[in-house]
Design a protein around this motif. Structure first.
Motif, PDB file in Angstrom:
ATOM      1  N   CYS A  60       0.831  -1.209   0.000  1.00  0.00           N
ATOM      2  CA  CYS A  60       0.000   0.000   0.000  1.00  0.00           C
ATOM      3  C   CYS A  60       0.866   1.260   0.000  1.00  0.00           C
ATOM      4  CB  CYS A  60      -0.913   0.003   1.219  1.00  0.00           C
ATOM      5  SG  CYS A  60      -1.867   1.518   1.362  1.00  0.00           S
ATOM      6  N   ILE A  61       0.547   2.213  -0.900  1.00  0.00           N
ATOM      7  CA  ILE A  61       1.292   3.467  -0.965  1.00  0.00           C
ATOM      8  C   ILE A  61       0.512   4.622  -0.315  1.00  0.00           C
ATOM      9  CG2 ILE A  61       2.604   2.804  -3.021  1.00  0.00           C
ATOM     10  CD1 ILE A  61       0.608   4.489  -4.679  1.00  0.00           C
ATOM     11  N   GLU A  62      -0.591   4.284   0.337  1.00  0.00           N
ATOM     12  CA  GLU A  62      -1.422   5.296   1.008  1.00  0.00           C
ATOM     13  C   GLU A  62      -1.825   6.441   0.081  1.00  0.00           C
ATOM     14  OE1 GLU A  62       0.318   6.097   5.017  1.00  0.00           O
ATOM     15  OE2 GLU A  62      -1.256   4.645   5.458  1.00  0.00           O
ATOM     16  N   CYS A  63      -2.297   6.053  -1.084  1.00  0.00           N
ATOM     17  CA  CYS A  63      -2.813   7.075  -1.999  1.00  0.00           C
ATOM     18  C   CYS A  63      -4.238   7.463  -1.615  1.00  0.00           C
ATOM     19  CB  CYS A  63      -2.804   6.546  -3.424  1.00  0.00           C
ATOM     20  SG  CYS A  63      -3.872   5.114  -3.656  1.00  0.00           S
ATOM     21  N   PHE A  64      -4.906   6.593  -0.860  1.00  0.00           N
ATOM     22  CA  PHE A  64      -6.280   6.790  -0.385  1.00  0.00           C
ATOM     23  C   PHE A  64      -7.312   6.861  -1.500  1.00  0.00           C
ATOM     24  CE2 PHE A  64      -3.656   8.872   3.041  1.00  0.00           C
ATOM     25  CZ  PHE A  64      -3.635   7.735   3.841  1.00  0.00           C
TER      26      PHE A  64
ATOM     27  N   PRO B  18      -4.054   1.265  -7.174  1.00  0.00           N
ATOM     28  CA  PRO B  18      -2.974   1.268  -8.166  1.00  0.00           C
ATOM     29  C   PRO B  18      -1.919   0.200  -7.880  1.00  0.00           C
ATOM     30  CG  PRO B  18      -2.739   3.120  -6.666  1.00  0.00           C
ATOM     31  CD  PRO B  18      -4.033   2.454  -6.316  1.00  0.00           C
ATOM     32  N   GLU B  19      -1.908  -0.343  -6.673  1.00  0.00           N
ATOM     33  CA  GLU B  19      -0.974  -1.414  -6.352  1.00  0.00           C
ATOM     34  C   GLU B  19      -1.594  -2.792  -6.568  1.00  0.00           C
ATOM     35  OE1 GLU B  19       2.313  -1.546  -5.346  1.00  0.00           O
ATOM     36  OE2 GLU B  19       2.366   0.526  -6.040  1.00  0.00           O
TER      37      GLU B  19
ATOM     38  N   ILE C  52      -7.973  -5.965  -2.132  1.00  0.00           N
ATOM     39  CA  ILE C  52      -8.446  -5.464  -0.840  1.00  0.00           C
ATOM     40  C   ILE C  52      -9.630  -6.274  -0.332  1.00  0.00           C
ATOM     41  CG2 ILE C  52      -9.344  -3.437   0.358  1.00  0.00           C
ATOM     42  CD1 ILE C  52      -7.979  -1.707  -1.789  1.00  0.00           C
TER      43      ILE C  52
ATOM     44  N   ILE D 213      -3.750  -4.370  -4.994  1.00  0.00           N
ATOM     45  CA  ILE D 213      -3.974  -5.168  -3.793  1.00  0.00           C
ATOM     46  C   ILE D 213      -5.410  -5.698  -3.845  1.00  0.00           C
ATOM     47  CG2 ILE D 213      -4.074  -5.088  -1.263  1.00  0.00           C
ATOM     48  CD1 ILE D 213      -2.105  -2.703  -1.435  1.00  0.00           C
TER      49      ILE D 213
ATOM     50  N   ARG E 173      -8.607   1.121   3.160  1.00  0.00           N
ATOM     51  CA  ARG E 173      -7.164   1.226   3.448  1.00  0.00           C
ATOM     52  C   ARG E 173      -6.868   0.746   4.869  1.00  0.00           C
ATOM     53  NH1 ARG E 173      -2.754   0.094   4.725  1.00  0.00           N
ATOM     54  NH2 ARG E 173      -1.351   1.528   5.758  1.00  0.00           N
TER      55      ARG E 173
ATOM     56  N   CYS F  11      -8.709   4.232  -2.615  1.00  0.00           N
ATOM     57  CA  CYS F  11      -9.750   3.284  -2.190  1.00  0.00           C
ATOM     58  C   CYS F  11     -10.694   3.952  -1.192  1.00  0.00           C
ATOM     59  CB  CYS F  11      -9.126   2.026  -1.586  1.00  0.00           C
ATOM     60  SG  CYS F  11      -8.005   2.336  -0.205  1.00  0.00           S
TER      61      CYS F  11
HETATM   62  S1  SF4 Z   1      -5.848   2.233  -3.161  1.00  0.00           S
HETATM   63 FE1  SF4 Z   1      -4.387   0.615  -2.704  1.00  0.00          FE
HETATM   64  S2  SF4 Z   1      -2.432   1.659  -2.485  1.00  0.00           S
HETATM   65 FE2  SF4 Z   1      -3.995   3.250  -2.386  1.00  0.00          FE
HETATM   66  S3  SF4 Z   1      -4.435   3.480  -0.173  1.00  0.00           S
HETATM   67 FE3  SF4 Z   1      -5.879   1.986  -0.965  1.00  0.00          FE
HETATM   68  S4  SF4 Z   1      -4.896   0.024  -0.597  1.00  0.00           S
HETATM   69 FE4  SF4 Z   1      -3.304   1.572  -0.431  1.00  0.00          FE
END
Ligand code: SF4
Ligand code: SF4
Ligand code: FES
Ligand code: FES
Lengths: 274, 247
Positions: B143-147, B211-212, B216, B214, B169, B149
């Motif tokens: 996770c790059i914490e782009c938020f 974008p990663e 989720i 994941i 997240r 999601c």
């Molecule tokens: S969209 Fe993916 S990378 Fe970005 S905050 Fe959420 S889990 Fe992390």
């Protein structure tokens, strides 16, 4: 549709969005597919007739708990688990064996994590698409209000696993007409049905959790290593859970249509029995 | 080189509007490049947050033609020739200025999560973990914490339930702690009550925008929901646990 804009220029209201792509295609297909299936399955379950032909039994009607042998296209009485149709059955309900059992696969699919996503989006509009305005409601409670029943999914799963065995048994019988081994199109159709169902059922999220996902350590003892292996296998099926869900849904309806048309004399079954 | 029409939302929390810009776009550009060109040539005061231009810092989150995305990872050549491109700040968080939002709510949620509490060290003082045990957790650590999601999650975005749900997240952060082989903290009651696992209706938008990539929902939220079921909604399992006195 769009009611008002707010800081950021986002429009508010049902189906309001700045998206320019055709986000509504997916939900629309889901409404058509799921809606079509529910309408057909309900109709077919109400018939109570033409669900049996030769050794083929429609999966909508399996297992046969009770049979009314006088209905056209009914299975022979010997196939019923508990014999002839009960006299106490209320007359306002259709005398159809499908009625007694469809609740089990119905509950399984209705509480499935994939189908939940599909119908929350397409039927309930919560939300209809990503970054698309949902149906307005007073206070959203997700799966904590009435929908808390979704938490019972794993119980529906236990029944669904039993159904796989029952339907494989039907498939096995579909290769014997009057005690003679043979292969017909119907036998193949009825063999594919539980196979797709097994692919769907054993990719279930609850199953994935129960077989191994609930562990925090996969290498701590002998049993957890074994469960890790099973979990990995289930995970492979789980990735394609949506595809399995649709394929098995389509096929179970197709199986019923096929047996029904044979039983009604509309189609002829190609088979080695001649 | 071709000219493109951009519609960028300009303003502050108090209000604002879309402003149109015509700008030359070179082959190979991403949306962030174009925004920088607009900033350099047409709107020096345009506010954008960015840092790495490589999809790794998670700063340049915004909504491009209505879809939550990283501006630095959105290539211009995916848009049709004459298509106008609308750019907005994220909806879920308060606007600071133009395309910049205040995402501090996410950090506040993070602080509410009970931290990692490892088992006591073995006699030789060395913790050991096997790769199979940390594979799951490592996916979440991408996770790059782009938020993005958090932005797309309808519970936060449209249903105004930031009071009851921490968002995807933080759910995967919770998953990365709960599934950790060395962790001993029990977060299941809080998952249900304080963090609101039941508010998520697994409609998967978070997974679609990450974008990663994941997973989720499938690997994070659904397994957590199942752990909540284990604890609160499965009388049979409760009985088995009682009989065998197992956790
Ligand atoms: S969209 Fe993916 S990378 Fe970005 S905050 Fe959420 S889990 Fe992390
Ligand atoms: S799946 Fe759950 S967390 Fe993810 S966007 Fe949907 S409601 Fe939010
Ligand atoms: S999650 Fe789909 S069947 Fe269980
Ligand atoms: S600038 Fe770092 S992710 Fe886009």
């Amino acid at each position: 549709m769009a009611e008002a804009a707010r800081a950021g220029g986002h429009i508010i209201g049902f189906a309001a969005t700045t998206r320019t792509d055709r986000w509504w295609v997916g939900p629309l297909l889901t409404v058509l597919g799921l809606g079509g299936f529910v309408v057909y399955a309900t109709w077919a379950a109400f018939q109570g007739s033409h669900y049996y032909y030769g050794p083929y039994l429609s999966p909508f009607y399996s297992p046969l708990l009770f049979i009314d042998p006088n209905a056209p296209g009914a299975a022979p009485l010997g196939q019923a688990w508990f014999g002839t149709w009960p006299s106490w059955w209320p007359s306002f309900l259709p005398a159809s064996p499908a009625f007694l059992i469809l609740v089990f696969p119905g509950a399984f699919r209705a509480t499935c994590y994939y189908y939940r996503k599909a119908y929350y989006r397409s039927f309930f509009g919560t939300p209809p698409g990503c970054a698309v305005g949902p149906l307005p409601r007073r206070r959203y409670r997700g799966e904590t209000g009435l929908l808390i029943v979704q938490n019972l999914h794993r119980y529906a799963l236990y029944f669904a696993i039993a159904f796989i065995f029952i339907l494989y048994d039907d498939a096995f019988r579909a290769f014997f007409r009057d005690g003679q081994f043979g292969v017909g199109v119907g036998s193949v159709v009825l063999l594919i049905n539980p196979t797709l169902l097994a692919g769907y059922t054993f990719g279930c999220h609850s199953w994935r959790h129960l077989v191994g996902g609930r562990l925090d350590c996969f290498s701590c003892d002998r049993s957890s290593a074994l469960r890790h292996g099973i979990w990995k296998g289930v995970s492979i099926l789980n990735v394609g859970h949506m595809q399995w869900a649709w394929a098995s849904l389509f096929w179970v309806a197709l199986s019923d249509v096929y047996v029904r048309l044979l039983s009604m004399g509309v189609l002829r079954d190609l088979s080695t029995w001649g | 080189m071709s000219e493109r029409l951009f519609r960028i939302w300009r303003g502050t929390a108090a209000g604002g509007s879309f402003v149109e810009y015509r700008v030359d776009v070179d082959p190979g550009m991403v949306v962030l490049d174009v925004l920088h060109r607009i900033q350099a040539r047409l709107a020096n005061d345009l506010a954008i947050r960015w840092n790495c231009k490589a999809g790794k810092c998670g700063s340049c989150s915004m909504e491009i033609n209505g879809r939550p995305r990283l501006a630095c990872m959105t290539r211009m050549n995916q848009f049709g020739g004459a298509e106008m491109i609308a750019v907005q700040p994220m909806k879920t968080f308060p606007v600071v200025k133009d395309l910049v939002t205040d995402v501090s709510w996410n950090y506040e949620q993070n602080r509410r999560i009970p931290p990692f509490r490892p088992k006591p060290r073995p006699a030789d003082g060395q913790y050991r973990m096997r790769q199979v045990d940390v594979d799951r957790v490592q996916e979440f650590r991408k996770c790059i914490e782009c938020f993005l999601c958090q932005d797309v999650c309808h519970v936060l975005r449209d249903q105004s339930r930031k009071d009851a749900f921490v968002g995807p997240r933080l759910m995967i952060r919770l998953a990365s702690l709960e599934m950790h082989p060395l962790d001993t903290e029990d977060r299941v009651p809080a998952l249900r009550e304080e963090f609101g696992s039941g508010l998520c209706n697994i409609t998967r938008c978070c997974t679609e925008v990450c974008p990663e990539q994941i997973q989720i929902t499938d690997n994070g939220i659904i397994p957590l929901k199942e752990r909540v079921v284990d604890r609160y909604f499965d009388p049979l399992l409760g009985l088995v646990r009682k009989v065998f006195r197992r956790k």
